[in-house]
Write an enzyme that holds these catalytic residues in place. Sequence first.
Site, mmCIF file in Angstrom:
data_model
loop_
_atom_site.group_PDB
_atom_site.id
_atom_site.type_symbol
_atom_site.label_atom_id
_atom_site.label_comp_id
_atom_site.label_asym_id
_atom_site.label_seq_id
_atom_site.Cartn_x
_atom_site.Cartn_y
_atom_site.Cartn_z
ATOM 1 N N ARG A 245 20.911 23.553 3.498
ATOM 2 C CA ARG A 245 21.864 23.514 4.607
ATOM 3 C C ARG A 245 22.651 22.205 4.558
ATOM 4 N NH1 ARG A 245 17.081 25.728 6.554
ATOM 5 N NH2 ARG A 245 17.299 27.863 7.363
ATOM 6 N N LYS A 272 15.337 23.067 9.906
ATOM 7 C CA LYS A 272 15.603 23.961 11.029
ATOM 8 C C LYS A 272 14.317 24.583 11.545
ATOM 9 C CE LYS A 272 18.396 28.015 12.268
ATOM 10 N NZ LYS A 272 19.384 29.002 11.766
ATOM 11 N N HIS A 334 27.887 25.993 4.047
ATOM 12 C CA HIS A 334 26.829 26.982 4.248
ATOM 13 C C HIS A 334 27.048 28.214 3.372
ATOM 14 C CE1 HIS A 334 23.967 29.576 6.385
ATOM 15 N NE2 HIS A 334 23.494 28.477 6.945
ATOM 16 N N ARG A 337 24.901 29.017 0.304
ATOM 17 C CA ARG A 337 23.606 29.674 0.478
ATOM 18 C C ARG A 337 23.742 31.191 0.348
ATOM 19 N NH1 ARG A 337 19.619 26.989 2.915
ATOM 20 N NH2 ARG A 337 19.054 28.620 4.412
ATOM 21 N N HIS A 360 14.142 30.362 5.067
ATOM 22 C CA HIS A 360 14.464 31.269 6.165
ATOM 23 C C HIS A 360 13.243 31.656 6.982
ATOM 24 C CE1 HIS A 360 18.502 32.941 4.471
ATOM 25 N NE2 HIS A 360 18.652 31.849 5.175
ATOM 26 N N TYR A 370 0.701 25.785 3.622
ATOM 27 C CA TYR A 370 0.637 26.726 2.518
ATOM 28 C C TYR A 370 2.031 27.071 2.020
ATOM 29 C CZ TYR A 370 0.102 31.229 0.163
ATOM 30 O OH TYR A 370 0.171 32.253 -0.735
#
Length: 408
Positions: A245, A272, A334, A337, A360, A370
């Site tokens: 981002r 985010k 952006h 992406r 995401h 993890y």
Amino acid sequence: MPLTDTACKNAKCPADKARTRFTDAGGLYLEVVPTGGKHWRWKYRFGGKEKRLALGTYPQVSLAIARRTRDDARVMLKSGTDPVAAKQDLKRVAKVSLETTFEPVARAWHEHWKSSKSPRHADYVLRRLEADVFPEIGKRPIADLTAPILLAVAKKIETRGAVDIAKRAWQTCGQIFRYAVANGLLERNPATDVKPSDALKPRIKTHYARLEAKEMPELLRKIEAYQGTPATRLSMKLMALTFVRTGELIAAHWDEFDLEAAEWRIPKERMKMKTPHVVPLSTQAVEVLAAIHELRGLNGLLFHGERDHDKPMSNNTILGALKRMGYAGRMTGHGFRGVASTILHEMGHRHDIIELQLAHQERNDVSAAYNFATYLPQRRKMMQEWADHLDKMRSNAKFLSIAGTKRA
């Protein structure tokens, strides 16, 4: 030696000590306790006595901010005022004001709330209050404010087309009123009487402008030949190679990178989803980072502002460069992406690996550690293939498809 951001980040206190101090300069030091807490202190003398002023907690208060606060306190000290006494007086005034008007309550809430937020986000929220809310209700008694009054504030913001800002203003006011209730200043929160969706226009979801895959070769060549500042050109190259981002890119610090391991580890505070994220670095990305290093050194931000080196370059820098190259309304930072996601899927890479690299996924506290390194070998291979694919697109003017690159 003065402290550095890396030294502050790595500072630890042995378990057998109550605290450890890491000295900067001019009486400023970072006090670290065994539990991991890191607190800024400024040591000075007033009236023949040694005193200490608390300047906040690291990393919420950065090294640069701590130094500026120390310098401000020095000015106060030279004028004959005790900084500790002045801070206590300010608290007493704020406590009295809390019983009367909205603005002091809001500022007290912000001081309490910002400790767990990034300085940049906290500053944005305060500036929005100062611009949109305080002029309307800042001087009104907080006990007199009602849902219709708050709604009028939000509607006024909405009339200039700022629908999202209007809703955020409503939500922020709701948090301020909850703070007032929790501190015994109000009996109930008037913001709960109405939902923003009951009166404000619904937000029309729009997708970020992005090019088609077939348009990427031309864009990559234009980036390579970009005549603006070298830092802006390199930022676009790194954006294309990593598809993070925009905010994650422009606020990147050198201490997040391990060039020997070819990894960029973004801390959770800047993500985010509020969990750490690892970006495997292709050989091409490492070469771009080496060029940035040669251009600007290895300290602080990769892409600092031209005037203030303690702040990142503007969000609009990359957007402005794309506009100058002829992509106004067609491509954004952006957008890299979205293009990467489309092409990587077409190349045959697994959806879950692509989504993980795009960061995401919603993650809970149990799975965050993890997910931080999940499928890292596969992601490393994917990122190198992506970089190689960009090289092919840039070098071949007729490269319009990915025929022959699909994976088994």
